[in-house]
Design an enzyme around this catalytic site. Structure first.
Site, PDB file in Angstrom:
ATOM      1  N   GLY A 140       7.154  -1.535   5.977  1.00 38.61           N
ATOM      2  CA  GLY A 140       8.543  -1.975   5.879  1.00 38.61           C
ATOM      3  C   GLY A 140       9.547  -1.038   6.519  1.00 38.61           C
ATOM      4  O   GLY A 140       9.214   0.067   6.948  1.00 38.61           O
ATOM      5  N   GLU A 141      10.777  -1.524   6.595  1.00 40.20           N
ATOM      6  CA  GLU A 141      11.883  -0.761   7.176  1.00 40.20           C
ATOM      7  C   GLU A 141      12.842  -0.421   6.025  1.00 40.20           C
ATOM      8  O   GLU A 141      13.591  -1.280   5.546  1.00 40.20           O
ATOM      9  CB  GLU A 141      12.556  -1.623   8.263  1.00 40.20           C
ATOM     10  CG  GLU A 141      13.906  -1.133   8.737  1.00 40.20           C
ATOM     11  CD  GLU A 141      13.924   0.304   9.254  1.00 40.20           C
ATOM     12  OE1 GLU A 141      13.058   0.688  10.064  1.00 40.20           O
ATOM     13  OE2 GLU A 141      14.815   1.052   8.815  1.00 40.20           O
ATOM     14  N   SER A 144      12.374   6.924  14.272  1.00 44.55           N
ATOM     15  CA  SER A 144      11.205   6.653  15.110  1.00 44.55           C
ATOM     16  C   SER A 144      11.684   6.366  16.528  1.00 44.55           C
ATOM     17  O   SER A 144      12.137   5.268  16.826  1.00 44.55           O
ATOM     18  CB  SER A 144      10.435   5.453  14.551  1.00 44.55           C
ATOM     19  OG  SER A 144       9.967   5.781  13.264  1.00 44.55           O
ATOM     20  N   GLU A 168       0.832  -1.199   0.000  1.00 44.86           N
ATOM     21  CA  GLU A 168       0.000   0.000   0.000  1.00 44.86           C
ATOM     22  C   GLU A 168       0.869   1.251   0.000  1.00 44.86           C
ATOM     23  O   GLU A 168       1.945   1.270   0.590  1.00 44.86           O
ATOM     24  CB  GLU A 168      -0.891   0.007   1.256  1.00 44.86           C
ATOM     25  CG  GLU A 168      -1.900  -1.132   1.223  1.00 44.86           C
ATOM     26  CD  GLU A 168      -2.806  -1.208   2.448  1.00 44.86           C
ATOM     27  OE1 GLU A 168      -3.892  -1.778   2.306  1.00 44.86           O
ATOM     28  OE2 GLU A 168      -2.445  -0.715   3.523  1.00 44.86           O
ATOM     29  N   SER A 174      12.549   6.978   6.703  1.00 46.91           N
ATOM     30  CA  SER A 174      12.269   6.827   8.132  1.00 46.91           C
ATOM     31  C   SER A 174      12.759   5.469   8.614  1.00 46.91           C
ATOM     32  O   SER A 174      12.567   4.457   7.940  1.00 46.91           O
ATOM     33  CB  SER A 174      10.755   6.941   8.333  1.00 46.91           C
ATOM     34  OG  SER A 174      10.430   6.819   9.698  1.00 46.91           O
ATOM     35  N   CYS A 208       7.399  -3.870  15.768  1.00 43.02           N
ATOM     36  CA  CYS A 208       6.993  -2.795  16.691  1.00 43.02           C
ATOM     37  C   CYS A 208       5.556  -3.094  17.146  1.00 43.02           C
ATOM     38  O   CYS A 208       4.693  -3.397  16.324  1.00 43.02           O
ATOM     39  CB  CYS A 208       7.033  -1.438  15.996  1.00 43.02           C
ATOM     40  SG  CYS A 208       8.674  -1.031  15.385  1.00 43.02           S
ATOM     41  N   ASN A 237      -2.560   5.818  16.318  1.00 44.87           N
ATOM     42  CA  ASN A 237      -3.720   5.485  15.488  1.00 44.87           C
ATOM     43  C   ASN A 237      -4.127   4.056  15.799  1.00 44.87           C
ATOM     44  O   ASN A 237      -3.362   3.127  15.546  1.00 44.87           O
ATOM     45  CB  ASN A 237      -3.362   5.607  14.000  1.00 44.87           C
ATOM     46  CG  ASN A 237      -3.100   7.050  13.621  1.00 44.87           C
ATOM     47  OD1 ASN A 237      -3.894   7.930  13.935  1.00 44.87           O
ATOM     48  ND2 ASN A 237      -1.967   7.301  12.981  1.00 44.87           N
ATOM     49  N   CYS A 250       3.403   8.515   0.749  1.00 39.28           N
ATOM     50  CA  CYS A 250       4.059   7.641   1.718  1.00 39.28           C
ATOM     51  C   CYS A 250       4.216   6.272   1.049  1.00 39.28           C
ATOM     52  O   CYS A 250       3.217   5.626   0.706  1.00 39.28           O
ATOM     53  CB  CYS A 250       3.153   7.578   2.943  1.00 39.28           C
ATOM     54  SG  CYS A 250       3.760   6.514   4.229  1.00 39.28           S
ATOM     55  N   CYS A 297      -0.691   6.628   9.830  1.00 35.65           N
ATOM     56  CA  CYS A 297       0.565   6.001  10.251  1.00 35.65           C
ATOM     57  C   CYS A 297       0.285   4.733  11.027  1.00 35.65           C
ATOM     58  O   CYS A 297      -0.503   4.725  11.969  1.00 35.65           O
ATOM     59  CB  CYS A 297       1.320   6.907  11.223  1.00 35.65           C
ATOM     60  SG  CYS A 297       2.046   8.306  10.485  1.00 35.65           S
TER      61      CYS A 297
HETATM   62  N1  SAH Z   1       9.946   1.306   9.587  1.00 35.45           N
HETATM   63  C1  SAH Z   1      10.014   2.729   9.465  1.00 35.45           C
HETATM   64  C2  SAH Z   1       8.928   3.331   8.598  1.00 35.45           C
HETATM   65  C3  SAH Z   1       7.517   2.846   8.806  1.00 35.45           C
HETATM   66  S1  SAH Z   1       6.648   3.397  10.245  1.00 35.45           S
HETATM   67  C4  SAH Z   1      10.024   3.372  10.841  1.00 35.45           C
HETATM   68  O1  SAH Z   1       9.867   2.661  11.834  1.00 35.45           O
HETATM   69  O2  SAH Z   1      10.271   4.550  10.947  1.00 35.45           O
HETATM   70  C5  SAH Z   1       6.376   5.099   9.984  1.00 35.45           C
HETATM   71  C6  SAH Z   1       6.023   5.849  11.268  1.00 35.45           C
HETATM   72  O3  SAH Z   1       4.701   5.498  11.714  1.00 35.45           O
HETATM   73  C7  SAH Z   1       6.962   5.535  12.418  1.00 35.45           C
HETATM   74  O4  SAH Z   1       7.438   6.718  13.018  1.00 35.45           O
HETATM   75  C8  SAH Z   1       6.096   4.793  13.398  1.00 35.45           C
HETATM   76  O5  SAH Z   1       6.543   5.010  14.711  1.00 35.45           O
HETATM   77  C9  SAH Z   1       4.727   5.369  13.124  1.00 35.45           C
HETATM   78  N2  SAH Z   1       3.634   4.489  13.534  1.00 35.45           N
HETATM   79  C10 SAH Z   1       3.595   3.151  13.408  1.00 35.45           C
HETATM   80  N3  SAH Z   1       2.427   2.667  13.895  1.00 35.45           N
HETATM   81  C11 SAH Z   1       1.713   3.722  14.344  1.00 35.45           C
HETATM   82  C12 SAH Z   1       0.416   3.869  14.920  1.00 35.45           C
HETATM   83  N4  SAH Z   1      -0.382   2.831  15.124  1.00 35.45           N
HETATM   84  N5  SAH Z   1      -0.012   5.120  15.225  1.00 35.45           N
HETATM   85  C13 SAH Z   1       0.780   6.184  14.974  1.00 35.45           C
HETATM   86  N6  SAH Z   1       1.996   6.112  14.407  1.00 35.45           N
HETATM   87  C14 SAH Z   1       2.470   4.896  14.094  1.00 35.45           C
END
Ligand code: SAH
Length: 396
Positions: free
Chosen positions: A197-198, A254, A109, A229, A134, A330, A123, A373
Protein backbone atom coordinates in the site's frame (compact mmCIF):
# COMPACT_ATOMS: atom_id res chain seq x y z
CA UNK A 1 -39.79 1.92 -20.11
CA UNK A 2 -36.53 0.66 -18.73
CA UNK A 3 -35.38 2.66 -15.76
CA UNK A 4 -31.80 3.78 -15.96
CA UNK A 5 -29.98 2.55 -12.90
CA UNK A 6 -26.68 4.29 -12.29
CA UNK A 7 -23.89 1.77 -12.02
CA UNK A 8 -21.68 2.50 -9.07
CA UNK A 9 -18.18 1.23 -8.58
CA UNK A 10 -18.00 -0.85 -5.41
CA UNK A 11 -17.08 1.25 -2.39
CA UNK A 12 -13.42 1.03 -1.52
CA UNK A 13 -13.82 2.64 1.87
CA UNK A 14 -12.67 1.39 5.22
CA UNK A 15 -15.58 -0.48 6.88
CA UNK A 16 -17.14 1.73 9.54
CA UNK A 17 -18.56 -0.61 12.13
CA UNK A 18 -21.15 0.67 14.56
CA UNK A 19 -18.98 -0.39 17.46
CA UNK A 20 -15.50 1.14 17.16
CA UNK A 21 -12.52 -1.14 17.57
CA UNK A 22 -10.81 0.29 20.63
CA UNK A 23 -7.40 -0.60 19.19
CA UNK A 24 -7.80 2.23 16.66
CA UNK A 25 -8.67 5.07 19.06
CA UNK A 26 -5.98 7.48 20.18
CA UNK A 27 -5.94 8.12 23.93
CA UNK A 28 -7.82 11.42 23.41
CA UNK A 29 -10.44 9.70 21.24
CA UNK A 30 -10.75 6.95 23.84
CA UNK A 31 -11.31 9.56 26.57
CA UNK A 32 -14.17 11.05 24.59
CA UNK A 33 -15.61 7.59 23.99
CA UNK A 34 -15.33 6.62 27.66
CA UNK A 35 -16.87 9.82 29.00
CA UNK A 36 -19.59 10.48 26.43
CA UNK A 37 -20.52 7.01 25.18
CA UNK A 38 -19.92 4.94 28.30
CA UNK A 39 -20.56 7.70 30.85
CA UNK A 40 -17.50 6.63 32.84
CA UNK A 41 -14.89 8.91 34.43
CA UNK A 42 -11.97 10.06 32.30
CA UNK A 43 -9.32 8.11 34.23
CA UNK A 44 -10.88 4.86 33.01
CA UNK A 45 -9.65 5.71 29.51
CA UNK A 46 -6.02 5.38 30.61
CA UNK A 47 -6.75 2.02 32.20
CA UNK A 48 -8.52 0.73 29.11
CA UNK A 49 -5.77 2.07 26.84
CA UNK A 50 -3.19 0.14 28.86
CA UNK A 51 -5.26 -3.04 28.74
CA UNK A 52 -5.63 -2.79 25.01
CA UNK A 53 -2.12 -1.71 24.02
CA UNK A 54 0.19 -2.74 26.84
CA UNK A 55 -1.41 -6.06 27.76
CA UNK A 56 -2.97 -6.46 24.31
CA UNK A 57 -6.22 -7.77 25.76
CA UNK A 58 -8.71 -9.12 23.25
CA UNK A 59 -11.48 -9.74 25.78
CA UNK A 60 -13.04 -7.24 28.14
CA UNK A 61 -13.06 -9.83 30.93
CA UNK A 62 -9.29 -9.58 31.12
CA UNK A 63 -9.69 -5.97 32.34
CA UNK A 64 -9.83 -6.96 35.97
CA UNK A 65 -9.39 -3.49 37.51
CA UNK A 66 -12.57 -2.21 35.82
CA UNK A 67 -15.97 -2.53 37.54
CA UNK A 68 -18.11 -5.30 36.04
CA UNK A 69 -20.89 -2.91 34.81
CA UNK A 70 -18.27 -0.89 32.90
CA UNK A 71 -16.90 -4.09 31.35
CA UNK A 72 -20.40 -4.98 30.14
CA UNK A 73 -20.81 -1.50 28.65
CA UNK A 74 -17.52 -1.86 26.80
CA UNK A 75 -18.66 -5.25 25.53
CA UNK A 76 -21.86 -3.71 24.27
CA UNK A 77 -20.44 -0.58 22.64
CA UNK A 78 -16.94 -1.45 21.50
CA UNK A 79 -15.03 -4.06 19.58
CA UNK A 80 -11.78 -5.59 20.80
CA UNK A 81 -11.21 -8.16 18.08
CA UNK A 82 -7.80 -8.55 16.49
CA UNK A 83 -6.61 -9.56 13.04
CA UNK A 84 -6.47 -13.30 12.61
CA UNK A 85 -3.01 -14.80 12.20
CA UNK A 86 -3.09 -16.75 8.99
CA UNK A 87 0.47 -17.74 8.30
CA UNK A 88 3.89 -17.21 9.73
CA UNK A 89 6.86 -17.77 7.42
CA UNK A 90 10.43 -17.79 8.68
CA UNK A 91 13.26 -17.09 6.22
CA UNK A 92 16.80 -18.45 6.42
CA UNK A 93 18.09 -15.04 7.52
CA UNK A 94 15.61 -14.85 10.43
CA UNK A 95 13.17 -12.50 8.68
CA UNK A 96 9.58 -13.41 9.44
CA UNK A 97 6.55 -12.70 7.32
CA UNK A 98 3.19 -12.58 9.07
CA UNK A 99 0.07 -13.04 7.03
CA UNK A 100 -3.01 -11.62 8.71
CA UNK A 101 -6.66 -11.82 7.82
CA UNK A 102 -8.94 -8.80 8.26
CA UNK A 103 -12.41 -9.23 9.73
CA UNK A 104 -13.93 -8.77 6.26
CA UNK A 105 -11.77 -11.52 4.80
CA UNK A 106 -8.82 -9.74 3.17
CA UNK A 107 -5.22 -10.77 3.67
CA UNK A 108 -2.33 -8.46 4.43
CA UNK A 109 1.30 -9.06 5.25
CA UNK A 110 3.85 -7.55 7.57
CA UNK A 111 7.54 -8.39 7.80
CA UNK A 112 9.63 -8.60 10.96
CA UNK A 113 13.31 -8.07 10.21
CA UNK A 114 16.11 -8.65 12.75
CA UNK A 115 18.50 -5.66 12.96
CA UNK A 116 20.91 -6.93 15.54
CA UNK A 117 20.76 -9.27 18.49
CA UNK A 118 17.88 -7.52 20.21
CA UNK A 119 16.23 -5.08 17.90
CA UNK A 120 13.75 -5.74 15.12
CA UNK A 121 12.25 -3.58 12.40
CA UNK A 122 8.64 -4.20 11.40
CA UNK A 123 7.50 -3.37 7.90
CA UNK A 124 3.73 -2.75 8.02
CA UNK A 125 1.05 -2.62 5.36
CA UNK A 126 -1.24 0.39 5.09
CA UNK A 127 -3.68 -0.86 2.44
CA UNK A 128 -5.12 -4.10 1.03
CA UNK A 129 -3.40 -4.07 -2.35
CA UNK A 130 -2.20 -0.78 -3.80
CA UNK A 131 -3.36 1.61 -6.50
CA UNK A 132 0.04 3.00 -7.46
CA UNK A 133 0.79 0.42 -10.21
CA UNK A 134 4.61 0.65 -9.92
CA UNK A 135 5.84 -1.83 -12.51
CA UNK A 136 8.57 -3.41 -10.36
CA UNK A 137 6.38 -4.09 -7.31
CA UNK A 138 4.50 -7.34 -6.74
CA UNK A 139 1.83 -5.67 -4.60
CA UNK A 140 0.87 -3.67 -7.69
CA UNK A 141 -0.32 -6.89 -9.31
CA UNK A 142 -3.11 -7.13 -6.72
CA UNK A 143 -6.41 -5.33 -7.05
CA UNK A 144 -6.59 -2.35 -4.72
CA UNK A 145 -9.28 -3.38 -2.27
CA UNK A 146 -9.31 -0.78 0.45
CA UNK A 147 -7.29 1.21 2.91
CA UNK A 148 -6.67 -0.22 6.35
CA UNK A 149 -8.31 1.23 9.44
CA UNK A 150 -6.03 2.62 12.15
CA UNK A 151 -6.65 -0.41 14.36
CA UNK A 152 -5.60 -2.78 11.57
CA UNK A 153 -2.26 -1.01 11.29
CA UNK A 154 -1.82 -0.84 15.07
CA UNK A 155 -2.61 -4.54 15.40
CA UNK A 156 0.12 -5.51 12.90
CA UNK A 157 2.57 -3.80 15.24
CA UNK A 158 1.07 -5.32 18.37
CA UNK A 159 1.01 -8.82 16.85
CA UNK A 160 4.72 -8.44 16.13
CA UNK A 161 5.17 -7.43 19.75
CA UNK A 162 3.28 -10.56 20.82
CA UNK A 163 5.78 -12.65 18.86
CA UNK A 164 8.77 -10.86 20.32
CA UNK A 165 7.35 -11.16 23.80
CA UNK A 166 6.81 -14.89 23.29
CA UNK A 167 10.35 -15.25 21.97
CA UNK A 168 11.59 -13.32 25.00
CA UNK A 169 9.70 -15.65 27.30
CA UNK A 170 11.09 -18.68 25.50
CA UNK A 171 14.56 -17.40 26.28
CA UNK A 172 13.72 -18.35 29.84
CA UNK A 173 13.46 -14.85 31.19
CA UNK A 174 10.57 -13.96 33.40
CA UNK A 175 8.65 -11.46 31.29
CA UNK A 176 5.03 -11.13 32.30
CA UNK A 177 2.58 -9.55 29.86
CA UNK A 178 2.53 -6.39 31.91
CA UNK A 179 6.27 -5.86 31.59
CA UNK A 180 7.71 -2.89 29.84
CA UNK A 181 8.71 -3.88 26.27
CA UNK A 182 11.95 -2.00 26.91
CA UNK A 183 13.01 -4.82 29.20
CA UNK A 184 12.44 -7.70 26.79
CA UNK A 185 15.50 -9.38 25.34
CA UNK A 186 13.90 -8.99 21.89
CA UNK A 187 12.13 -5.81 21.07
CA UNK A 188 10.60 -3.87 18.28
CA UNK A 189 12.83 -0.87 17.76
CA UNK A 190 11.75 0.44 14.34
CA UNK A 191 8.57 0.54 12.32
CA UNK A 192 8.57 1.30 8.59
CA UNK A 193 5.40 1.89 6.60
CA UNK A 194 6.85 0.12 3.58
CA UNK A 195 4.64 -2.95 3.27
CA UNK A 196 1.61 -3.25 1.01
CA UNK A 197 0.00 0.00 0.00
CA UNK A 198 0.73 3.71 -0.21
CA UNK A 199 0.65 5.13 3.33
CA UNK A 200 0.13 8.73 2.24
CA UNK A 201 -2.94 7.56 0.34
CA UNK A 202 -4.38 6.61 3.74
CA UNK A 203 -3.15 9.54 5.78
CA UNK A 204 -5.65 9.87 8.64
CA UNK A 205 -5.56 6.21 9.77
CA UNK A 206 -1.77 6.11 9.31
CA UNK A 207 -1.41 9.22 11.44
CA UNK A 208 -3.72 7.82 14.15
CA UNK A 209 -1.76 4.55 14.16
CA UNK A 210 1.49 6.46 14.75
CA UNK A 211 -0.11 8.41 17.59
CA UNK A 212 -1.32 5.19 19.20
CA UNK A 213 1.87 3.13 18.94
CA UNK A 214 4.07 6.00 20.14
CA UNK A 215 1.87 6.62 23.20
CA UNK A 216 3.93 6.02 26.36
CA UNK A 217 0.99 4.12 27.85
CA UNK A 218 0.91 1.77 24.86
CA UNK A 219 3.57 0.19 22.68
CA UNK A 220 5.76 3.28 23.32
CA UNK A 221 7.67 3.08 20.03
CA UNK A 222 9.96 6.11 19.60
CA UNK A 223 8.53 8.34 16.85
CA UNK A 224 12.03 9.02 15.46
CA UNK A 225 12.26 5.32 14.73
CA UNK A 226 9.19 5.33 12.51
CA UNK A 227 9.48 5.93 8.78
CA UNK A 228 6.67 6.49 6.32
CA UNK A 229 7.52 5.71 2.72
CA UNK A 230 5.80 7.24 -0.29
CA UNK A 231 5.85 6.61 -4.00
CA UNK A 232 5.67 10.38 -4.52
CA UNK A 233 2.08 11.53 -4.14
CA UNK A 234 2.82 15.24 -4.31
CA UNK A 235 -0.36 16.71 -2.76
CA UNK A 236 -0.12 14.12 0.02
CA UNK A 237 3.52 15.06 0.69
CA UNK A 238 2.44 18.70 0.86
CA UNK A 239 -0.28 17.82 3.33
CA UNK A 240 2.18 15.74 5.36
CA UNK A 241 4.57 18.74 5.43
CA UNK A 242 1.90 20.93 7.00
CA UNK A 243 0.99 18.30 9.59
CA UNK A 244 2.77 18.07 12.97
CA UNK A 245 3.37 14.38 12.15
CA UNK A 246 6.09 15.46 9.71
CA UNK A 247 8.15 16.83 12.60
CA UNK A 248 8.03 13.48 14.36
CA UNK A 249 8.45 10.58 11.96
CA UNK A 250 10.88 10.07 9.10
CA UNK A 251 9.90 10.29 5.45
CA UNK A 252 11.28 8.04 2.72
CA UNK A 253 10.64 8.88 -0.92
CA UNK A 254 10.81 6.13 -3.51
CA UNK A 255 12.71 7.90 -6.28
CA UNK A 256 13.74 4.90 -8.37
CA UNK A 257 14.76 6.82 -11.50
CA UNK A 258 16.68 9.94 -12.45
CA UNK A 259 14.84 10.99 -15.61
CA UNK A 260 11.14 11.54 -16.19
CA UNK A 261 11.24 9.17 -19.16
CA UNK A 262 12.37 6.23 -17.07
CA UNK A 263 10.33 7.17 -14.01
CA UNK A 264 7.18 7.55 -16.16
CA UNK A 265 7.75 4.02 -17.27
CA UNK A 266 8.53 2.34 -13.94
CA UNK A 267 6.26 4.45 -11.70
CA UNK A 268 3.19 5.75 -13.57
CA UNK A 269 2.55 8.18 -10.68
CA UNK A 270 5.35 10.20 -12.32
CA UNK A 271 3.07 10.98 -15.28
CA UNK A 272 0.96 13.00 -12.88
CA UNK A 273 3.68 14.36 -10.60
CA UNK A 274 7.07 14.37 -12.34
CA UNK A 275 10.47 14.57 -10.69
CA UNK A 276 10.58 18.36 -10.50
CA UNK A 277 7.19 18.54 -8.74
CA UNK A 278 8.23 15.72 -6.41
CA UNK A 279 11.50 17.39 -5.39
CA UNK A 280 9.72 20.73 -4.93
CA UNK A 281 7.31 19.04 -2.52
CA UNK A 282 10.22 17.50 -0.63
CA UNK A 283 11.87 20.93 -0.45
CA UNK A 284 8.79 22.22 1.41
CA UNK A 285 9.21 19.74 4.27
CA UNK A 286 9.94 21.19 7.72
CA UNK A 287 13.67 21.84 8.21
CA UNK A 288 14.20 19.01 10.66
CA UNK A 289 12.59 16.50 8.34
CA UNK A 290 14.45 17.76 5.28
CA UNK A 291 17.66 17.18 7.17
CA UNK A 292 16.72 13.60 7.92
CA UNK A 293 15.32 12.27 4.73
CA UNK A 294 15.65 8.99 2.89
CA UNK A 295 15.42 8.39 -0.81
CA UNK A 296 14.90 4.83 -1.95
CA UNK A 297 16.31 3.69 -5.24
CA UNK A 298 15.44 0.27 -6.63
CA UNK A 299 18.17 -0.79 -9.05
CA UNK A 300 16.70 -2.34 -12.21
CA UNK A 301 19.28 -3.88 -14.52
CA UNK A 302 19.93 -1.73 -17.62
CA UNK A 303 16.95 0.48 -16.80
CA UNK A 304 18.11 2.87 -14.08
CA UNK A 305 21.48 1.46 -12.97
CA UNK A 306 23.86 3.22 -15.42
CA UNK A 307 26.77 5.30 -14.18
CA UNK A 308 25.02 8.34 -15.67
CA UNK A 309 22.08 7.57 -13.38
CA UNK A 310 24.36 7.71 -10.35
CA UNK A 311 25.63 11.13 -11.54
CA UNK A 312 22.12 12.42 -12.18
CA UNK A 313 21.00 11.09 -8.80
CA UNK A 314 23.75 13.12 -7.15
CA UNK A 315 22.62 16.24 -9.04
CA UNK A 316 18.99 15.70 -8.05
CA UNK A 317 19.39 15.12 -4.33
CA UNK A 318 22.63 16.82 -3.32
CA UNK A 319 20.81 19.85 -1.87
CA UNK A 320 19.17 17.56 0.71
CA UNK A 321 20.98 16.20 3.72
CA UNK A 322 19.63 12.78 2.92
CA UNK A 323 20.68 9.22 2.76
CA UNK A 324 19.87 6.89 -0.06
CA UNK A 325 18.85 3.28 0.27
CA UNK A 326 19.86 1.44 -2.86
CA UNK A 327 17.80 -1.76 -3.21
CA UNK A 328 18.80 -4.18 -5.96
CA UNK A 329 15.56 -5.33 -7.54
CA UNK A 330 13.97 -8.32 -5.83
CA UNK A 331 12.62 -10.49 -8.61
CA UNK A 332 9.08 -11.88 -8.72
CA UNK A 333 6.94 -13.26 -11.53
CA UNK A 334 4.94 -10.05 -12.06
CA UNK A 335 7.74 -7.72 -13.18
CA UNK A 336 9.66 -7.49 -16.45
CA UNK A 337 12.94 -6.52 -14.73
CA UNK A 338 16.19 -8.17 -13.69
CA UNK A 339 18.41 -7.67 -10.66
CA UNK A 340 21.65 -6.02 -11.82
CA UNK A 341 24.90 -8.00 -11.65
CA UNK A 342 27.08 -7.33 -8.64
CA UNK A 343 29.49 -5.48 -10.94
CA UNK A 344 26.82 -3.06 -12.08
CA UNK A 345 25.68 -2.54 -8.47
CA UNK A 346 29.26 -1.87 -7.38
CA UNK A 347 29.84 0.63 -10.19
CA UNK A 348 26.62 2.50 -9.34
CA UNK A 349 27.54 2.62 -5.65
CA UNK A 350 31.12 3.74 -6.39
CA UNK A 351 30.02 6.68 -8.53
CA UNK A 352 27.34 7.71 -6.03
CA UNK A 353 29.86 7.61 -3.18
CA UNK A 354 32.46 9.50 -5.18
CA UNK A 355 29.84 12.18 -5.79
CA UNK A 356 29.46 12.51 -2.01
CA UNK A 357 26.13 10.76 -1.54
CA UNK A 358 25.39 8.81 1.64
CA UNK A 359 24.35 5.61 -0.09
CA UNK A 360 23.57 2.34 1.66
CA UNK A 361 23.22 -0.90 -0.19
CA UNK A 362 20.23 -2.84 1.13
CA UNK A 363 20.69 -6.56 0.94
CA UNK A 364 17.48 -8.47 0.36
CA UNK A 365 15.93 -9.77 3.56
CA UNK A 366 13.64 -12.77 3.58
CA UNK A 367 13.61 -13.14 -0.20
CA UNK A 368 13.31 -16.93 0.10
CA UNK A 369 9.82 -16.44 1.58
CA UNK A 370 8.71 -13.54 -0.62
CA UNK A 371 9.17 -11.04 2.20
CA UNK A 372 11.76 -8.74 0.60
CA UNK A 373 10.89 -5.23 -0.63
CA UNK A 374 8.33 -5.35 -3.37
CA UNK A 375 7.61 -9.07 -3.04
CA UNK A 376 4.52 -8.75 -0.85
CA UNK A 377 1.71 -10.21 -2.91
CA UNK A 378 -0.66 -12.95 -2.12
CA UNK A 379 -1.51 -15.93 -4.20
CA UNK A 380 -4.96 -16.12 -5.72
CA UNK A 381 -7.11 -13.28 -6.93
CA UNK A 382 -7.76 -9.93 -5.33
CA UNK A 383 -5.40 -10.38 -2.46
CA UNK A 384 -7.01 -13.55 -1.17
CA UNK A 385 -4.63 -16.10 0.27
CA UNK A 386 -5.19 -19.78 -0.43
CA UNK A 387 -7.25 -21.65 2.12
CA UNK A 388 -4.61 -24.37 2.39
CA UNK A 389 -2.46 -24.33 5.51
CA UNK A 390 0.75 -22.39 5.09
CA UNK A 391 3.96 -24.18 5.73
CA UNK A 392 7.19 -22.47 6.66
CA UNK A 393 9.48 -21.29 3.95
CA UNK A 394 7.09 -21.42 1.04
CA UNK A 395 7.78 -18.80 -1.56
CA UNK A 396 4.95 -16.51 -2.57
N1 SAH B 1 4.10 2.75 -1.47
C1 SAH B 1 5.23 3.06 -0.66
C2 SAH B 1 5.64 1.94 0.28
C3 SAH B 1 5.70 0.54 -0.27
S1 SAH B 1 7.05 0.12 -1.33
C4 SAH B 1 6.40 3.48 -1.54
O1 SAH B 1 6.29 3.40 -2.76
O2 SAH B 1 7.38 3.96 -1.03
C5 SAH B 1 8.46 0.12 -0.29
C6 SAH B 1 9.77 0.20 -1.07
O3 SAH B 1 10.02 -1.04 -1.76
C7 SAH B 1 9.77 1.28 -2.13
O4 SAH B 1 10.92 2.09 -2.03
C8 SAH B 1 9.81 0.52 -3.43
O5 SAH B 1 10.47 1.26 -4.42
C9 SAH B 1 10.55 -0.74 -3.04
N2 SAH B 1 10.27 -1.87 -3.93
C10 SAH B 1 9.09 -2.19 -4.48
N3 SAH B 1 9.21 -3.30 -5.25
C11 SAH B 1 10.50 -3.69 -5.19
C12 SAH B 1 11.23 -4.78 -5.74
N4 SAH B 1 10.65 -5.70 -6.50
N5 SAH B 1 12.55 -4.89 -5.43
C13 SAH B 1 13.13 -3.99 -4.62
N6 SAH B 1 12.49 -2.95 -4.04
C14 SAH B 1 11.18 -2.79 -4.32
Amino acid sequence: MVALVPIRKPARGIPRPLRPNLRGLTRIQLETFVTSKLGAPRFRADQIFEWVHRHRASDVHEMTNLPKPLRSLIDEHADLRRLERHGDFVARDGTRKLRLRTLDGHYIESVLIPNDQRGFTLCVSSQVGCSMTCRFCATASLTFERSLAAWEIVDQIEQAQDLLEQASQREGRDHGRSDDPESWPYRLSNVVYMGMGEPLHNFIPVKASVEIVTDPKGAAITARRITISTSGLVPAIERFSRDPLSAQVGLAVSLNATTDDVRDDVMPINLKWPLLALLNAVRALPDARRRDLTFEYVLLSEVNDFEDDAHRLADLVREFDCHINVIPFNPHPHAPYKRPSSNRVRRFMDVAKRRGLRVYLRTPRGDDIGAACGQLALEGESGQAPAAPLEEGRTT
